[in-house]
Each structure stands twice: as C-alpha cells, then as structure tokens.
Design an enzyme around this catalytic site. Structure first.
Site, short mmCIF file in Angstrom:
data_model
loop_
_atom_site.label_atom_id
_atom_site.label_comp_id
_atom_site.label_asym_id
_atom_site.label_seq_id
_atom_site.Cartn_x
_atom_site.Cartn_y
_atom_site.Cartn_z
N LYS A 171 1.02 -1.42 -0.40
CA LYS A 171 0.21 -0.19 0.29
C LYS A 171 0.97 1.12 -0.12
O LYS A 171 2.11 1.16 0.74
CB LYS A 171 -0.93 0.17 1.44
CG LYS A 171 -2.45 1.53 1.02
CD LYS A 171 -2.85 1.11 2.42
CE LYS A 171 -3.78 1.28 2.36
NZ LYS A 171 -4.21 1.80 3.56
N SER B 79 -9.59 0.02 7.74
CA SER B 79 -9.27 -0.69 5.95
C SER B 79 -8.39 -1.21 5.56
O SER B 79 -8.10 -1.57 3.70
CB SER B 79 -8.52 0.64 6.83
OG SER B 79 -9.00 1.75 6.09
N SER C 276 -9.38 1.86 3.05
CA SER C 276 -8.62 2.45 2.83
C SER C 276 -7.58 1.44 1.96
O SER C 276 -6.86 2.15 0.79
CB SER C 276 -7.89 3.76 3.56
OG SER C 276 -6.95 3.18 4.17
#
Length: 536
Positions: free
Chosen positions: A118, A222, A198
């Site tokens: 990420k 997330s 996210s």
C-alpha cells in the site's frame, strides 16, 4: 462518519477449491485478458507452500512468477487501476531469490514471493505518497521497518498499490479507492462498484491476481472492509505485532499494517515475516510459524478444526437482509462442521461510536505532524491544508478536507479530557469483546465484514456505515475477514474477532472457516450489473 473516514483437505495442500473461471475465458485466459497460469500453476488459487515446493524442486522460478504478475499488471490493471507503479528492480530481486534457491539457501516462506505494498508504506527507492501530490516528490530516506523485514525474508517488492488518499482521513464524505496520485480504483467483480477503503488497491489487486500477497493498513476497517468487498482475505493484527515505523499514520493508538492474500495460509505466512515469526521479537503472542519457517503448525486450518468450537454470531441487520441471509448460510455451514453458533450483541457500541472520532482527530494532528517532519513537502498539518487549497488536482473527485481542518483545531493529546476519553474508549472496546466471549464461552465472534459494494460516486461519496470492524480496531485485538458468499456478483466477507494477542489461533480458525465456506470465486470484470444490491 468514523468508518467513512477510516474506513481441499488441509489448507497446507492448497487454497479452497477453485470455482469456475471468468465467463468467456479460455484455459488460462481470464476475463482480465492475461494468462493466469505460470509453469502449470493457476495463480488464482496457488498458495505460497505450493509455490515454494515448486521453487525447491526447480520446476518454478521466482523470475517466472514475478514476470507473470508483471504481465498481468500490464494487461489487467488498466481495468481496475489498483497498482500505482511497479518496482523496476523486481526481476533483479527475483533473480537473487532464484540464486538462493539453487544454493539451498532460501530465507523462508516469502523468499521469491511477489508482494505489493500500500502506498502509505515507506520505500526508499520508490515514491510513497499516501495518494497525495503533497508527497509525490522525493521518496522517503529509508524503508519502513516492515519493508526491511520483507526484504530480509527475500520477498520481491513488486510495487505500490493505490489507496484512498490519506487512508480516507481527509474529507467527511470521501470516495474510497480514490487518490489524486492514482485516480479511482475499481472493484474487479463489477467495475462501477467501490472497492472500499482505504487499502483499496491492495485488495483489488489481489482479487485480480496481480500479486501473491499485499500489505494493507488499518485504523478502523481499512484492511478488512476492502478484503471483504473484493472477495479476498485480510488480517488486522493485534496492535504492536507489526511495526508501524515508516507508515503514514492516522493514530498510533489504532494503526497497524496487516497482510492480505487470496487465502488464509498466505496471510498467516506473511504475518510470520512481518511480525518476526518463531524467532522474532515482535511476536509476544507465540510463534505463527515453527522454527523451520516453511510450514504452518501441525493441524493449522484442518478440515475438522471447527468441531467443538463456539462462535458468536453478531448479525448487524443494519447491513440489509441480503447480507443477513449470507450470515444465516454461514452459520448453517459452520454448525454442519461441528461448531456451536450462538447469537450475540457486543455491548457499548453506541459509546464507542461517540468517542472514537474525536480521539482520532487529536491523535492524527500529533502523528501526521511527526511523520511530515521526516519528508520533503508540507512540514505539518497546517501546511498540508494549505497545499490542498492551492492544488486543484487534489479536488477532482471531492474537494473537502474537513477532517484535516477539524484535526487542526482538536485538543492536543496532552489534554486531560482527551486522555480520559481515550482510556474509556480502549476499556469499553476491550470489554465489548472480552465480556461477550467470556459470557458465551466463545472461541471467536463472527459478523458480516461488509455490505455489497455500492456504486462509486464522487458527488455522493461513500455509503459505508459498517460497525463490525470497530471493537477489534479500537481494542487493538486481531480481526480476520474471510470470503463468506456474495449478493449477486458482489462478495461479502465474514469478520472473525478474538481476544488480545490471539492472532495465531484466529488464523487457524479462519483457515478452517475458509475451507468449510469455500466461497471464493474469480471476478468477471463486469462493467455494471442489473442488481441494485449495495445501493442502500
């Protein structure tokens, strides 16, 4: 608003049995348009132990595996926009792993395995932007601690995945999966649907088989929500099990990076590296791996592993009757496997919702200022707000930065009232799980991870009031999302929660649940769907 802001036999021998390939695809040619097989191995369903066995006998190389994933990224990612950039050294990393395998010096289960990060995880040789143009200049000066662990374990850093900008902690009505750097990530199952945030790019990339594993991060939901909504597996580890050094923060009181994969076995093996495994100092809960580092503990995820287990089902009817029907089917399958399933409602949820958001505002101001001081660009939150006001590209999906502005005015973390509220928040979150598990003598609590994916809409923003992630997120306890079923084309996960530092046991239980539910199926990359599921 909090969640919107944060928002066969043994698994050792393979992943859950594969479902039919995408409609219209030929052998090894999924709807995404790139080969899904390498050296006779189906990427969609291969596990790390299977890949390592093939590398050990010389019938597969890391270079072949890495090249296959790079080709899939080039062919498939234009449909979903999950990968921001690939690492130009990936094939060199793979070649170094192949040399170690030939010499009998492989470093463990992740040696030669491609991993996506990420893009809020620092890498010294690749940009780390948190999705924001404010950080799109020079890369960080050093790798995050977890990246160091991955490199030491021989993992191939494949590249960076898109995310919800600033991990969805910028605007009151954000659109998950959107960032100014990467644009909008799409759900591979139905492309006009949202991937949840996210860790949107990490989950969508795994669903599309663009990497073997990925790293996500979570403050509240997330990791697990994107995993559920994209039909993959995601673990939010116990707080502190994985180092947060070098990860763009929201709150040190709740933030953690976590492993994501298409199956539980790969998720567990990745955690063993992130946390240090059998000999690492970061695993006070007990070894996830035994000393040989290549196999999971005996009995991990065995097919009869649910017999005699007691699981509390927290239904959450607010997510709709279709999701509740998935949970009913899930409970029936778990009971058929020998588990006792009792219905529960963890207490204190209203108070948790009342306390969490104000605490996060204060913590974000403290922690983002400390992080920005290590990077070139805006030096603190005030400068970051000014940057966004002066850059129209940051406003192309949604203009708001209300959470930034509220955090700037929030009480400092030295304030006695803040400290009292955070202490109450943590206490109630832990009690909500501990008391429920003790009262019903549970091995875990299960709840729906997510609703069916809503249609992505920048004007409306997200539609993601999903309370299941909050107790474990605030308590610092582990939670694991495993595919449970679907509503039409749209995946739904089951979220498993357990007590403090029970990560290893939760993963083993989760692998048994995964085997019994056998819910994974390949995405079809549909442009839209006639069902209205998810448009609540």
């Amino acid at each position: 608003m909090v969640v919107a802001a944060l928002a066969a036999g043994s698994v050792l021998s393979g992943a859950p049995s594969p479902k039919a390939r995408a409609a219209g695809a030929g052998d090894g040619e999924p709807a995404g348009g790139a080969p899904s097989r390498v050296a006779g191995i189906e990427l969609d369903t291969a596990t790390i132990p299977q890949l390592q066995a093939r590398m050990a006998d010389g019938s597969l190389t890391s270079a072949q595996l890495t090249g296959a994933y790079l080709r899939r990224i080039a062919a498939v990612d234009p449909k979903i926009h999950a990968v921001l950039r690939t690492d130009p050294t990936a094939l060199r990393q793979a070649a170094a792993s192949d040399a170690r395998h030939r010499q009998g010096a492989a470093r463990g289960p992740l040696d030669g395995i491609p991993v996506l990060l990420k893009d809020n995880v620092d890498t010294k040789d690749l940009p780390t932007t948190a999705g924001s143009l404010a950080l799109a200049g020079a890369p960080p000066e050093r790798d995050a601690a977890l990246v160091t662990r991955l490199r030491q374990a021989g993992a191939v850093i494949l590249g960076k995945a898109n995310l919800s900008e600033w991990a969805n902690f910028r605007a009151e009505r954000p659109t998950s999966g959107w960032s100014a750097v990467g644009g909008q990530t799409h759900n591979p199952y139905v492309l006009d649907r949202n991937p949840c945030g996210s860790s949107a790019g990490s989950a969508a990339a795994l669903a599309a088989s663009l990497s073997q594993v990925a790293i996500g991060t979570e403050t509240d939901g997330s990791v697990v929500c994107p995993a559920g909504m994209n039909g993959v597996v995601g673990l939010k580890p116990s707080l502190g099990l994985v180092s947060g050094e070098g990860v763009v923060p929201i709150s040190a009181e709740q933030d953690t990076a976590g492993p994501m994969a298409r199956n539980v076995v790969d998720t567990a093996l990745t955690l063993s590296v992130l946390s240090g495994g059998a000999d690492g100092p970061r695993d006070p809960s007990g070894a996830v791996l035994p000393a040989d580092g290549q196999r999971l503990p005996e009995g991990f995820g065995r097919p009869d592993g649910l017999r005699g287990k007691r699981i509390g089902l927290w239904r959450l009817p607010s997510l709709g009757p279709e999701v509740d029907a998935v949970m009913t089917r899930t409970a029936k399958k778990l009971r058929a496997a020998g588990a006792e399933v009792v219905e529960v409602t963890p207490p204190y949820q209203d108070r948790l919702a009342e306390l969490e958001f104000p605490a996060l505002l204060s913590e974000f101001h403290r922690d983002i200022d400390a992080y920005l001081a290590t990077r070139k660009g805006p030096r603190d939150l005030a400068e970051l707000i000014a940057f966004n006001r002066g850059h129209p590209e940051e406003q192309t999906c949604f203009a708001g930065q209300e959470l930034f502005e509220q955090a700037l005015e929030a009480p400092p973390t030295t304030d006695p009232e803040y400290r009292a509220k955070r202490a109450e928040l943590k206490d109630l979150a832990r009690r909500s799980i501990d008391e429920t598990m003790a009262e019903h003598r549970l091995d875990a609590i299960a709840s729906p991870t997510n609703p069916p994916a809503w249609t992505t809409d920048c004007a409306r923003g997200d539609n993601d009031v999903i309370p299941s992630s909050t107790p474990a997120a605030v308590a610092g306890y582990p939670s694991l999302s495993v595919p449970a079923g679907s509503v039409g084309e749209l995946p739904v996960g089951v979220l498993l929660m357990a007590g403090e530092r029970q990560d290893a046991g939760l993963l083993s239980l989760g692998a048994s649940v995964e085997h019994r539910l056998d819910a994974w199926r390949a995405p079809r990359y549909l442009p839209s769907t006639q069902t209205r599921a998810g448009d609540r």
